[in-house]
Enzyme design. Structure first.
Site, mmCIF file in Angstrom:
data_model
loop_
_atom_site.group_PDB
_atom_site.id
_atom_site.type_symbol
_atom_site.label_atom_id
_atom_site.label_comp_id
_atom_site.label_asym_id
_atom_site.label_seq_id
_atom_site.Cartn_x
_atom_site.Cartn_y
_atom_site.Cartn_z
ATOM 1 N N GLU A 93 0.887 -1.176 0.000
ATOM 2 C CA GLU A 93 0.000 0.000 0.000
ATOM 3 C C GLU A 93 0.913 1.211 0.000
ATOM 4 O OE1 GLU A 93 -3.092 -0.174 -0.339
ATOM 5 O OE2 GLU A 93 -3.791 -2.064 0.479
ATOM 6 N N CYS B 110 -2.348 9.021 2.480
ATOM 7 C CA CYS B 110 -2.115 8.513 1.129
ATOM 8 C C CYS B 110 -3.318 8.784 0.235
ATOM 9 C CB CYS B 110 -1.823 7.018 1.198
ATOM 10 S SG CYS B 110 -3.052 6.111 2.133
HETATM 11 P P1 NAP Z 1 8.340 5.230 4.575
HETATM 12 O O1 NAP Z 1 9.498 6.088 4.794
HETATM 13 O O2 NAP Z 1 8.335 4.358 3.373
HETATM 14 O O3 NAP Z 1 8.175 4.354 5.894
HETATM 15 C C1 NAP Z 1 7.189 3.362 6.021
HETATM 16 C C2 NAP Z 1 7.775 2.178 6.762
HETATM 17 O O4 NAP Z 1 8.747 1.541 5.931
HETATM 18 C C3 NAP Z 1 8.524 2.572 8.037
HETATM 19 O O5 NAP Z 1 8.321 1.561 8.991
HETATM 20 C C4 NAP Z 1 9.967 2.630 7.588
HETATM 21 O O6 NAP Z 1 10.870 2.458 8.638
HETATM 22 C C5 NAP Z 1 9.986 1.476 6.605
HETATM 23 N N1 NAP Z 1 11.017 1.568 5.572
HETATM 24 C C6 NAP Z 1 11.484 2.677 4.960
HETATM 25 N N2 NAP Z 1 12.386 2.335 4.025
HETATM 26 C C7 NAP Z 1 12.486 0.982 4.048
HETATM 27 C C8 NAP Z 1 13.267 0.034 3.329
HETATM 28 N N3 NAP Z 1 14.112 0.405 2.359
HETATM 29 N N4 NAP Z 1 13.123 -1.261 3.617
HETATM 30 C C9 NAP Z 1 12.257 -1.670 4.581
HETATM 31 N N5 NAP Z 1 11.510 -0.814 5.310
HETATM 32 C C10 NAP Z 1 11.611 0.491 5.040
HETATM 33 O O7 NAP Z 1 6.996 6.039 4.497
HETATM 34 P P2 NAP Z 1 6.498 7.183 5.485
HETATM 35 O O8 NAP Z 1 7.196 8.428 5.108
HETATM 36 O O9 NAP Z 1 6.557 6.727 6.879
HETATM 37 O O10 NAP Z 1 4.940 7.256 5.075
HETATM 38 C C11 NAP Z 1 4.528 8.044 4.043
HETATM 39 C C12 NAP Z 1 4.267 7.269 2.784
HETATM 40 O O11 NAP Z 1 3.382 6.178 3.030
HETATM 41 C C13 NAP Z 1 3.556 8.112 1.756
HETATM 42 O O12 NAP Z 1 4.081 7.855 0.476
HETATM 43 C C14 NAP Z 1 2.123 7.639 1.844
HETATM 44 O O13 NAP Z 1 1.349 7.892 0.731
HETATM 45 C C15 NAP Z 1 2.307 6.200 2.110
HETATM 46 N N6 NAP Z 1 1.097 5.624 2.707
HETATM 47 C C16 NAP Z 1 0.357 4.764 1.961
HETATM 48 C C17 NAP Z 1 -0.823 4.237 2.459
HETATM 49 C C18 NAP Z 1 -1.664 3.287 1.645
HETATM 50 O O14 NAP Z 1 -2.509 2.627 2.238
HETATM 51 N N7 NAP Z 1 -1.494 3.191 0.359
HETATM 52 C C19 NAP Z 1 -1.237 4.581 3.744
HETATM 53 C C20 NAP Z 1 -0.455 5.462 4.487
HETATM 54 C C21 NAP Z 1 0.726 5.967 3.945
HETATM 55 P P3 NAP Z 1 11.684 3.691 9.270
HETATM 56 O O15 NAP Z 1 10.672 4.613 9.880
HETATM 57 O O16 NAP Z 1 12.577 3.068 10.264
HETATM 58 O O17 NAP Z 1 12.406 4.338 8.127
#
Ligand code: NAP
Length: 458
Positions: free
Chosen positions: A232, A266
């Site tokens: 997601e 999102c």
């Molecule tokens: P993020 O940086 O991708 O972090 C999300 C999760 O992934 C965190 O637990 C993060 O850990 C982990 N993570 C980051 N890089 C990783 C990697 N290379 N390998 C494994 N795990 C990794 O996203 P965010 O900034 O927290 O959230 C915002 C994004 O999420 C936006 O793009 C938003 O649209 C999307 N989102 C999508 C939905 C949906 O349902 N489609 C819902 C909500 C949010 P760390 O915190 O330790 O880096």
């Protein structure tokens, strides 16, 4: 990234946490694996009882849990309460519906496959890893955990590093509701440790909600390991307004769709695509309503928009706005961060956009709206579909044929007609294109992490 609670309203570090070392991670994986063997032999009735007890705990704890969410990521306190109660609702939904969603099916004519009986049963996969974001610190996790545990799976959570208190709250929640120890365990680890957990052969699948780069990385590991993945990811959802729409309602909901959760959702409407005949009238109302919002302390009940969750998140938003302005965009309201502590960014509306501007193609994770003027429905859909994302969409029109046309032509996981996109336990949720694959919620969500086993009897 440090595992810490930094209050976004002040920028102050409130608490820091030691990451689990490899021995502790191994211990928790083992607990989840053992619990999966126990859980798969419990009945739906038993698990539903534990689920309802878990929902009772959340409902009784709403004030404390809501304050924790607001402290960690800055959403207005009323929205945090709504999040906690929505979690309880989703838990009850799966408690009440899991058994029917996963009911065995018998083939009506087993002789057609040379059998005396044939059909399918749904069975749990085992331990599922959930990598989750901070923007809805409880809801994102619960919408995975409730169906997963009701199906008889167990969960391991790697939460975002800036919401460790929420992560530890969830570590205890299901056990307090009665689930066997180990049914749901938090791993306090950095993102670099995720691949090793997914590579462990006791972990059978992964779900990730977060950014596109994180999704690509986790999906690559899952692909190598041949493990099921649900992604997601981000979105830049279009919010299309056509001449037959109720403009007042559209402008009111447009504001809510853009700034809810301080603009960090999102499924927020991010690009407002407006027919030329009503463009001026819509934009005037929209800007006036964005202007009237109160930006401030998220613990204050009167606040509409709180700070962004992190300093880097605010810098990303400011960079996209500054890039657009430098290339000729008009700022209709907002456009620069206030000069006081906390990661605040004001509700902002930009017009006069062109394809050289990053904001046209990238996701804006903050209260910044881009408005586009289009000549007809074809141009509206072209503009809507031009990003690499395809999460949801919203269309405002009172012409039934036009509504059907948009439903048929928008590249998105959902279309909301005369309303903003909202997730409901009863409706599937997920995207297409770079917004990811797989579905959460409803019957589709619980089936993602099950083995649909075919049974044939001579
Ligand atoms: P993020 O940086 O991708 O972090 C999300 C999760 O992934 C965190 O637990 C993060 O850990 C982990 N993570 C980051 N890089 C990783 C990697 N290379 N390998 C494994 N795990 C990794 O996203 P965010 O900034 O927290 O959230 C915002 C994004 O999420 C936006 O793009 C938003 O649209 C999307 N989102 C999508 C939905 C949906 O349902 N489609 C819902 C909500 C949010 P760390 O915190 O330790 O880096």
């Amino acid at each position: 990234m440090a595992i810490a609670t930094v209050n976004p309203a002040t920028g102050q570090t409130m608490a820091t946490f030691e990451a689990h070392d490899s021995a502790e991670v191994a211990r928790r994986i083992a607990q989840a694996f053992d619990a999966a063997r126990t859980l798969r032999s419990t009945t739906y009735t038993q698990r539903a009882q534990w689920m309802h007890a878990t929902a009772d705990i959340l409902e009784a704890d709403v004030e404390r849990a809501a304050a924790m969410i607001t402290l960690e990521m800055g959403k207005p306190i009323a929205q945090s309460r709504t999040e906690v109660l929505k979690c309880a609702k989703n838990i009850r939904f799966y408690a009440d519906n899991a058994e029917s969603f996963l009911a065995a099916e018998d083939l009506a004519d087993p002789a057609s496959v040379s059998a005396s009986a044939a059909g399918t049963v749904w069975q749990p996969l085992g331990v599922v890893l959930a990598v989750m974001p901070w923007n809805y610190p409880l809801w994102q996790v619960i919408r995975f955990a409730a169906p997963a545990l009701m199906a008889g799976n167990t969960g391991l959570l790697k939460h975002a590093s800036n919401v460790p208190q929420s992560a530890l709250y969830l570590d205890e929640l299901f056990e307090k509701g009665g689930f066997p120890a180990g049914s749901f365990r938090t791993l306090l680890i950095g993102s670099r440790e995720v691949a090793a957990v997914l590579e462990d052969n006791r972990v059978k699948a992964v779900t990730l909600t977060g950014s596109e780069p994180a999704g690509r990385s986790v999906a690559a590991t899952a692909g190598r390991e041949i493990k099921k993945a649900v992604l997601e990811l981000g979105g830049s959802d279009p919010f299309i307004v056509m001449p037959s729409a109720d403009l007042e309602a559209a402008a009111t909901v447009a504001v809510k769709a853009r700034v809810s959760n301080n603009g960090q959702s999102c499924i927020a409407g991010k690009r407002f695509i407006v027919h030329t005949d009503i463009y001026d009238a819509f934009v005037e109302q929209f800007v006036a309503k964005m202007n009237a919002l109160t930006l401030g302390d998220p613990m204050d009940e009167a606040t509409d928009v709180g700070p962004l969750a992190t300093e880097s998140g605010r810098a990303d938003v400011a960079e996209l706005v500054d890039d657009a302005v430098a290339k000729g965009a008009q700022v209709l309201t907002g456009g620069s961060a206030p000069d006081h502590p906390g990661w605040y960014y004001p509700p902002t509306v930009l017009a006069g956009l062109n394809d050289d501007m990053r904001i046209v193609m990238e996701e804006t994770f903050g209260p910044v709206a881009s408005v586009y003027k289009v000549a007809d429905r074809e141009e509206a859909v072209r503009t809507a579909n031009q990003t690499t994302f395809g999460l949801s969409s919203s269309v405002w029109s009172n012409d039934a044929a036009e509504q059907d046309w948009f439903v048929a032509n928008l590249d998105a996981g959902a279309v909301f007609l005369n309303g903003m996109t909202v997730s409901y336990p009863e409706l599937p949720f997920g995207g297409v294109k770079d917004s990811g694959y797989g579905r959460e919620l409803a019957a589709a969500g619980i089936r993602e992490f099950c083995n649909l086993k075919t049974v044939w009897k001579a």
